[in-house]
Design a protein around this motif. Structure first.
Motif, PDB file in Angstrom:
ATOM      1  N   PHE A   7       0.847  -1.189   0.000  1.00  0.00           N
ATOM      2  CA  PHE A   7       0.000   0.000   0.000  1.00  0.00           C
ATOM      3  C   PHE A   7       0.878   1.233   0.000  1.00  0.00           C
ATOM      4  CE2 PHE A   7      -2.654  -3.303   1.769  1.00  0.00           C
ATOM      5  CZ  PHE A   7      -3.864  -3.101   1.137  1.00  0.00           C
ATOM      6  N   MET A   8       0.570   2.194  -0.876  1.00  0.00           N
ATOM      7  CA  MET A   8       1.284   3.464  -0.943  1.00  0.00           C
ATOM      8  C   MET A   8       0.269   4.546  -0.604  1.00  0.00           C
ATOM      9  SD  MET A   8       3.213   2.263  -4.360  1.00  0.00           S
ATOM     10  CE  MET A   8       1.925   1.060  -4.612  1.00  0.00           C
ATOM     11  N   LEU A   9       0.517   5.243   0.491  1.00  0.00           N
ATOM     12  CA  LEU A   9      -0.477   6.164   1.032  1.00  0.00           C
ATOM     13  C   LEU A   9       0.050   7.580   1.159  1.00  0.00           C
ATOM     14  CD1 LEU A   9      -1.586   3.962   4.081  1.00  0.00           C
ATOM     15  CD2 LEU A   9      -2.552   3.946   1.772  1.00  0.00           C
ATOM     16  N   ASP A  10      -0.753   8.533   0.736  1.00  0.00           N
ATOM     17  CA  ASP A  10      -0.561   9.938   1.093  1.00  0.00           C
ATOM     18  C   ASP A  10      -1.577  10.182   2.191  1.00  0.00           C
ATOM     19  OD1 ASP A  10       1.445  10.648  -0.758  1.00  0.00           O
ATOM     20  OD2 ASP A  10      -0.055  10.846  -2.338  1.00  0.00           O
ATOM     21  N   MET A  11      -1.099  10.589   3.362  1.00  0.00           N
ATOM     22  CA  MET A  11      -1.987  10.672   4.507  1.00  0.00           C
ATOM     23  C   MET A  11      -1.548  11.755   5.471  1.00  0.00           C
ATOM     24  SD  MET A  11      -0.666   7.239   6.489  1.00  0.00           S
ATOM     25  CE  MET A  11      -1.331   7.598   8.103  1.00  0.00           C
ATOM     26  N   ASP A  12      -2.455  12.144   6.335  1.00  0.00           N
ATOM     27  CA  ASP A  12      -2.158  13.069   7.425  1.00  0.00           C
ATOM     28  C   ASP A  12      -2.259  12.302   8.728  1.00  0.00           C
ATOM     29  OD1 ASP A  12      -1.998  15.145   5.596  1.00  0.00           O
ATOM     30  OD2 ASP A  12      -4.025  15.879   6.004  1.00  0.00           O
ATOM     31  N   ILE A  13      -1.363  12.633   9.651  1.00  0.00           N
ATOM     32  CA  ILE A  13      -1.479  12.125  11.015  1.00  0.00           C
ATOM     33  C   ILE A  13      -1.544  13.339  11.929  1.00  0.00           C
ATOM     34  CG2 ILE A  13      -0.347   9.906  10.576  1.00  0.00           C
ATOM     35  CD1 ILE A  13       2.174  11.032  11.887  1.00  0.00           C
ATOM     36  N   SER A  14      -2.345  13.242  12.986  1.00  0.00           N
ATOM     37  CA  SER A  14      -2.549  14.373  13.882  1.00  0.00           C
ATOM     38  C   SER A  14      -2.331  13.958  15.330  1.00  0.00           C
ATOM     39  CB  SER A  14      -3.966  14.925  13.717  1.00  0.00           C
ATOM     40  OG  SER A  14      -4.171  15.374  12.396  1.00  0.00           O
ATOM     41  N   ARG A  15      -1.886  14.930  16.117  1.00  0.00           N
ATOM     42  CA  ARG A  15      -1.633  14.697  17.533  1.00  0.00           C
ATOM     43  C   ARG A  15      -2.963  14.468  18.259  1.00  0.00           C
ATOM     44  NH1 ARG A  15       1.635  19.273  19.948  1.00  0.00           N
ATOM     45  NH2 ARG A  15       3.515  18.087  19.561  1.00  0.00           N
ATOM     46  N   THR A  16      -2.961  13.462  19.133  1.00  0.00           N
ATOM     47  CA  THR A  16      -4.152  13.142  19.914  1.00  0.00           C
ATOM     48  C   THR A  16      -4.004  13.669  21.343  1.00  0.00           C
ATOM     49  OG1 THR A  16      -3.364  11.024  20.781  1.00  0.00           O
ATOM     50  CG2 THR A  16      -4.409  10.992  18.588  1.00  0.00           C
ATOM     51  N   THR A  17      -5.035  13.448  22.131  1.00  0.00           N
ATOM     52  CA  THR A  17      -5.019  13.844  23.541  1.00  0.00           C
ATOM     53  C   THR A  17      -4.387  12.767  24.417  1.00  0.00           C
ATOM     54  OG1 THR A  17      -7.241  12.947  23.791  1.00  0.00           O
ATOM     55  CG2 THR A  17      -7.060  15.311  23.326  1.00  0.00           C
ATOM     56  N   CYS A  18      -4.056  11.606  23.843  1.00  0.00           N
ATOM     57  CA  CYS A  18      -3.478  10.500  24.610  1.00  0.00           C
ATOM     58  C   CYS A  18      -1.965  10.664  24.740  1.00  0.00           C
ATOM     59  CB  CYS A  18      -3.780   9.168  23.948  1.00  0.00           C
ATOM     60  SG  CYS A  18      -5.525   8.755  23.921  1.00  0.00           S
ATOM     61  N   CYS A  48      -8.469   7.533  21.312  1.00  0.00           N
ATOM     62  CA  CYS A  48      -7.767   8.815  21.403  1.00  0.00           C
ATOM     63  C   CYS A  48      -8.388   9.838  20.460  1.00  0.00           C
ATOM     64  CB  CYS A  48      -6.295   8.639  21.040  1.00  0.00           C
ATOM     65  SG  CYS A  48      -5.397   7.561  22.175  1.00  0.00           S
ATOM     66  N   GLY A  49      -8.919  10.905  21.043  1.00  0.00           N
ATOM     67  CA  GLY A  49      -9.447  11.998  20.230  1.00  0.00           C
ATOM     68  C   GLY A  49      -8.317  12.927  19.814  1.00  0.00           C
ATOM     69  N   PHE A  50      -8.584  13.755  18.830  1.00  0.00           N
ATOM     70  CA  PHE A  50      -7.582  14.714  18.382  1.00  0.00           C
ATOM     71  C   PHE A  50      -7.546  15.915  19.317  1.00  0.00           C
ATOM     72  CE2 PHE A  50      -8.731  12.537  14.349  1.00  0.00           C
ATOM     73  CZ  PHE A  50      -7.494  11.962  14.113  1.00  0.00           C
ATOM     74  N   GLN A  51      -6.383  16.542  19.402  1.00  0.00           N
ATOM     75  CA  GLN A  51      -6.195  17.721  20.252  1.00  0.00           C
ATOM     76  C   GLN A  51      -7.168  18.825  19.837  1.00  0.00           C
ATOM     77  OE1 GLN A  51      -4.488  18.464  22.909  1.00  0.00           O
ATOM     78  NE2 GLN A  51      -3.066  16.753  23.043  1.00  0.00           N
ATOM     79  N   THR A  52      -7.788  19.449  20.809  1.00  0.00           N
ATOM     80  CA  THR A  52      -8.647  20.599  20.533  1.00  0.00           C
ATOM     81  C   THR A  52      -7.973  21.892  21.000  1.00  0.00           C
ATOM     82  OG1 THR A  52      -9.786  20.224  22.631  1.00  0.00           O
ATOM     83  CG2 THR A  52     -10.790  19.279  20.654  1.00  0.00           C
ATOM     84  N   ASN A  53      -6.962  21.766  21.845  1.00  0.00           N
ATOM     85  CA  ASN A  53      -6.194  22.920  22.304  1.00  0.00           C
ATOM     86  C   ASN A  53      -5.324  23.411  21.147  1.00  0.00           C
ATOM     87  OD1 ASN A  53      -4.140  24.575  23.358  1.00  0.00           O
ATOM     88  ND2 ASN A  53      -4.181  23.521  25.331  1.00  0.00           N
ATOM     89  N   ARG A  54      -5.558  24.631  20.704  1.00  0.00           N
ATOM     90  CA  ARG A  54      -4.842  25.149  19.521  1.00  0.00           C
ATOM     91  C   ARG A  54      -3.322  25.094  19.661  1.00  0.00           C
ATOM     92  NH1 ARG A  54      -7.538  28.218  15.515  1.00  0.00           N
ATOM     93  NH2 ARG A  54      -9.754  28.440  15.963  1.00  0.00           N
ATOM     94  N   THR A  55      -2.819  25.294  20.860  1.00  0.00           N
ATOM     95  CA  THR A  55      -1.353  25.290  21.044  1.00  0.00           C
ATOM     96  C   THR A  55      -0.783  23.877  20.949  1.00  0.00           C
ATOM     97  OG1 THR A  55      -1.548  25.176  23.448  1.00  0.00           O
ATOM     98  CG2 THR A  55      -1.382  27.382  22.457  1.00  0.00           C
ATOM     99  N   LEU A  56      -1.614  22.853  21.118  1.00  0.00           N
ATOM    100  CA  LEU A  56      -1.143  21.465  21.045  1.00  0.00           C
ATOM    101  C   LEU A  56      -1.503  20.769  19.735  1.00  0.00           C
ATOM    102  CD1 LEU A  56      -1.881  20.257  24.686  1.00  0.00           C
ATOM    103  CD2 LEU A  56       0.333  20.860  23.682  1.00  0.00           C
ATOM    104  N   GLN A  57      -2.367  21.383  18.939  1.00  0.00           N
ATOM    105  CA  GLN A  57      -2.751  20.771  17.667  1.00  0.00           C
ATOM    106  C   GLN A  57      -1.544  20.710  16.732  1.00  0.00           C
ATOM    107  OE1 GLN A  57      -5.960  23.275  16.310  1.00  0.00           O
ATOM    108  NE2 GLN A  57      -7.511  21.984  17.258  1.00  0.00           N
ATOM    109  N   TRP A  58      -1.399  19.570  16.057  1.00  0.00           N
ATOM    110  CA  TRP A  58      -0.299  19.422  15.111  1.00  0.00           C
ATOM    111  C   TRP A  58      -0.671  18.315  14.136  1.00  0.00           C
ATOM    112  CZ3 TRP A  58       5.309  17.479  16.374  1.00  0.00           C
ATOM    113  CH2 TRP A  58       6.169  17.823  15.329  1.00  0.00           C
ATOM    114  N   THR A  59      -0.615  18.624  12.855  1.00  0.00           N
ATOM    115  CA  THR A  59      -0.884  17.645  11.808  1.00  0.00           C
ATOM    116  C   THR A  59       0.307  17.595  10.869  1.00  0.00           C
ATOM    117  OG1 THR A  59      -3.273  17.966  11.935  1.00  0.00           O
ATOM    118  CG2 THR A  59      -2.422  17.039   9.889  1.00  0.00           C
ATOM    119  N   LEU A  60       0.720  16.386  10.528  1.00  0.00           N
ATOM    120  CA  LEU A  60       1.837  16.161   9.614  1.00  0.00           C
ATOM    121  C   LEU A  60       1.325  15.473   8.353  1.00  0.00           C
ATOM    122  CD1 LEU A  60       4.338  14.723  12.230  1.00  0.00           C
ATOM    123  CD2 LEU A  60       4.471  16.969  11.165  1.00  0.00           C
TER     124      LEU A  60
END
Length: 121
Positions: A64-75, A86-98
Motif C-alpha cells: 500500500f502506498m499512502l498519502d496521509m495526514d497524522i494528527s496529535r491526539t489527547t493520549c 484517542c481523540g484529536f487535540q482541541t487545544n490550539r497550542t497542542l494541535q499538530w498535523t503532519l
C-alpha cells in the motif's frame, strides 16, 4: 482473502488506485501512525486523520502506498492507550498535523505487516 486478490483487476507489479476508505487502506494507515509513534519523541500519540490517496500493488503480498495526514491526539505516550480511544487535540497550542507518505507491505499468508517507508513533514 486470496480469492479477492485473484478476482481483482489489479495486475502483479502495477500499482492501482484504491478507495481511501477501504478497510485494508485504513489498517495500513494505522500501522503507519503506530510506526511514527514508535520513532517520535513527542509526549502525545499521533493517529491517522486523513488518507488523501491510496495505491495498492501486488508484490510478494500487497504493498500500500499512502498519502496521509497524522494528527496529535489527547493520549499521552505513557498511557499506552488504544488509538481508537484517542481523540484529536482541541487545544490550539497542542494541535499538530503532519503530511506523510507511507509504504506498507501486508503479507497475509505470513500474517505480517511492515511499514517499509514513512516520510512525514
Amino acid at each position: 482473502f486470496c480469492s479477492q486478490i485473484l478476482k481483482s483487476d489489479v495486475k502483479p507489479g502495477f500499482p492501482k488506485t484504491i478507495k481511501t476508505n477501504d478497510p485494508e487502506v485504513l489498517r495500513a494507515a494505522r500501522h503507519s501512525a503506530e510506526s511514527f509513534n514508535n520513532c517520535s519523541n513527542d509526549a502525545f500519540l499521533f493517529r491517522e486523520s486523513r488518507v488523501s490517496r491510496a495505491l495498492v500493488q501486488i508484490v510478494k503480498g500487497l504493498k500500500f502506498m499512502l498519502d496521509m495526514d497524522i494528527s496529535r491526539t489527547t493520549c499521552k505516550k505513557t498511557g499506552h492507550a488504544n488509538l481508537d480511544d484517542c481523540g484529536f487535540q482541541t487545544n490550539r497550542t497542542l494541535q499538530w498535523t503532519l503530511s506523510c507518505y507511507s509504504e506498507v507491505w501486508v503479507i497475509p499468508w505470513l500474517q505480517t505487516t511492515e511499514v517499509s517507508m514513512l516520510h512525514c513533514h
